[in-house]
Design an enzyme around this catalytic site. Sequence first.
Site, PDB file in Angstrom:
ATOM      1  N   LYS A  43       9.773   5.914  11.482  1.00  0.00           N
ATOM      2  CA  LYS A  43      11.055   5.520  10.682  1.00  0.00           C
ATOM      3  C   LYS A  43      11.331   6.915   9.579  1.00  0.00           C
ATOM      4  O   LYS A  43      12.552   7.205   9.616  1.00  0.00           O
ATOM      5  CB  LYS A  43      10.698   4.474   9.791  1.00  0.00           C
ATOM      6  CG  LYS A  43      11.286   4.585   8.247  1.00  0.00           C
ATOM      7  CD  LYS A  43      11.031   3.395   7.601  1.00  0.00           C
ATOM      8  CE  LYS A  43      10.145   3.572   6.487  1.00  0.00           C
ATOM      9  NZ  LYS A  43      10.843   4.359   5.212  1.00  0.00           N
ATOM     10  N   ASN A  44      10.148   7.377   9.331  1.00  0.00           N
ATOM     11  CA  ASN A  44      10.460   8.570   8.215  1.00  0.00           C
ATOM     12  C   ASN A  44      11.029   9.989   8.951  1.00  0.00           C
ATOM     13  O   ASN A  44      11.349  10.923   8.348  1.00  0.00           O
ATOM     14  CB  ASN A  44       9.028   8.878   7.315  1.00  0.00           C
ATOM     15  CG  ASN A  44       9.066   7.771   6.622  1.00  0.00           C
ATOM     16  OD1 ASN A  44       9.763   6.962   6.410  1.00  0.00           O
ATOM     17  ND2 ASN A  44       7.790   7.737   5.772  1.00  0.00           N
ATOM     18  N   CYS A  74      12.681   2.153  -7.920  1.00  0.00           N
ATOM     19  CA  CYS A  74      12.402   1.390  -6.663  1.00  0.00           C
ATOM     20  C   CYS A  74      10.767   0.745  -7.079  1.00  0.00           C
ATOM     21  O   CYS A  74      10.282   1.158  -8.235  1.00  0.00           O
ATOM     22  CB  CYS A  74      11.898   2.629  -5.835  1.00  0.00           C
ATOM     23  SG  CYS A  74      10.811   2.253  -4.344  1.00  0.00           S
ATOM     24  N   ARG A  77      10.820   7.317  -8.691  1.00  0.00           N
ATOM     25  CA  ARG A  77      11.354   8.189  -7.613  1.00  0.00           C
ATOM     26  C   ARG A  77      12.849   9.067  -8.233  1.00  0.00           C
ATOM     27  O   ARG A  77      13.841   8.737  -7.446  1.00  0.00           O
ATOM     28  CB  ARG A  77      11.637   7.182  -6.464  1.00  0.00           C
ATOM     29  CG  ARG A  77      10.289   6.515  -6.118  1.00  0.00           C
ATOM     30  CD  ARG A  77      10.174   5.782  -4.692  1.00  0.00           C
ATOM     31  NE  ARG A  77       9.981   6.591  -3.745  1.00  0.00           N
ATOM     32  CZ  ARG A  77       9.968   6.132  -2.389  1.00  0.00           C
ATOM     33  NH1 ARG A  77      10.139   4.729  -2.280  1.00  0.00           N
ATOM     34  NH2 ARG A  77       9.905   6.820  -1.418  1.00  0.00           N
ATOM     35  N   ASP A  83       1.274   6.193   1.904  1.00  0.00           N
ATOM     36  CA  ASP A  83       1.778   4.966   2.721  1.00  0.00           C
ATOM     37  C   ASP A  83       0.657   4.426   3.369  1.00  0.00           C
ATOM     38  O   ASP A  83       0.946   3.264   3.682  1.00  0.00           O
ATOM     39  CB  ASP A  83       2.783   5.436   3.782  1.00  0.00           C
ATOM     40  CG  ASP A  83       4.165   6.137   3.052  1.00  0.00           C
ATOM     41  OD1 ASP A  83       4.317   5.747   1.898  1.00  0.00           O
ATOM     42  OD2 ASP A  83       5.054   6.604   3.974  1.00  0.00           O
ATOM     43  N   ARG A 119      12.047  -3.345   7.147  1.00  0.00           N
ATOM     44  CA  ARG A 119      12.555  -2.101   6.742  1.00  0.00           C
ATOM     45  C   ARG A 119      11.721  -1.088   7.527  1.00  0.00           C
ATOM     46  O   ARG A 119      12.412   0.084   7.910  1.00  0.00           O
ATOM     47  CB  ARG A 119      12.520  -1.713   5.153  1.00  0.00           C
ATOM     48  CG  ARG A 119      13.346  -2.256   4.226  1.00  0.00           C
ATOM     49  CD  ARG A 119      13.189  -1.892   3.013  1.00  0.00           C
ATOM     50  NE  ARG A 119      13.033  -0.576   3.107  1.00  0.00           N
ATOM     51  CZ  ARG A 119      12.024   0.226   2.216  1.00  0.00           C
ATOM     52  NH1 ARG A 119      11.221  -0.430   1.569  1.00  0.00           N
ATOM     53  NH2 ARG A 119      11.905   1.642   2.367  1.00  0.00           N
TER      54      ARG A 119
END
Length: 417
Positions: free
Chosen positions: A22-23, A115, A120, A301, A394
Amino acid sequence: MAHYAVRESPPLRGEIPISTSKNAVLPIMCGALLTGGDVRIEKAPDLTDVRTLTALLRSCGCGVKREKDALIFNAESVNGAGDEESARRMRASVLILGPLLSRLGQARIALPGGCAIGQRPIDQHLKGMSALGAKIRMDHGGVTLTGHLRGATIYLDMPSVGATENLLMAATLAKGTTRIENAAKEPEVVDLANFLSAMGAHISGAGTSTITIEGVSSLHGVSWTPIEDRVEAGTMACACAITGGELLLRGARAEHLRSLLFKLSESGVHIKDTPTGLMVFGRAKQPFEIRTMVYPGFPTDLQAPMMAVACRTPGTSVFLETIFENRFMHAAELMRLGAHIRVENRVAVVEGTPQLTGAHVRATDLRAGAALILAGLCAEGETIVDDAGGHIDRGYDRIEEKLSAVGGLVRRIERTA
Ligand code: UD1
């Protein structure tokens, strides 16, 4: 939006194919705005974040087509402002600023909101764009950048992944040479640099703290397969460390997961790096200490999934979160399952307990949601992970199917709004 019903599971056995990252995919999608040619992204994961960014790119005038698992972008006739609603929904939307500004001389987005895991801010992105010659105006909840970019030396106050990626993209079409100092070294930054180089950009030093970009006048289309998702692979390795068993994480690369693999090995989990992927065997038996850091340090993460592991590992494990200021929200939910955790500011101390018991818990963010599913695999009875916020979709492509295929007792229950 879904609930996940998870039951105490036998040791996981079998093979889990790891999706593309994803990133890595999100910045590469934004990079497609740098050219009028076709950019084809192979094996694009089916994630809400990918769909939200697709909607944002479409609203900028970028054509997007899906062909099986590939996404094809064409930004021949693109405009400099994206749909506000899509931009506000995800923080990675800020990554359209660099490419649009560089290509068109102007860009505007609605500021991504706060967030759950921290404030952030985007000051490092803007500071860098300003060094490249952009004029910045903040108004009506958005930011507008204008100007024709010239190479410059930029020093980042912290090695922000997003700021490095945004500035890297902006600099590809700027006139002259740009140096990004104190740049992020994450594998996703390197993948983006390789992708941009395949489009004709001149970049050196990606993966080190200084990246140099010689601006070129145009870039061309390309076909690209992003790297595998090290966070998904790490999450699945943690699942094995919780239940025991034997998993092949197909496509996972040990070189991207060293910090996690060392911690799992210290804890008694066996790891084998093979040409097809990573093999993980056995359960965590010893407690561990985790300090989240920028790459190649321990990834923030994977802090939540490792906390799920710590909950059932005998002894006292300690977590220090240095990247985000509010990233222990899963601790309170894990405690509802019977975990023994004390949180003091950025430190969490976990006393492993032999027994967790199923309960109704809430996914407060993406990685927290995954951690709760993992904890449910070793909790007596049934755990319901309520993901009304749609966080897990997500970033994890069919997590329940992947875990079920190796013996995890996880069911997805669709919710109607
Ligand atoms: C990326 C990842 C995210 C991961 C994070 C840290 C994507 C899409 N997301 O997020 O999964 O958790 O890296 O590895 O790739 N900061 C500032 N000012 C800025 C930018 C960042 O103060 O202008 C701070 C942030 O508040 C945070 C820290 O720097 O405390 C790290 O943020 P950053 O590396 O930018 O993370 P993201 O790119 O948002």
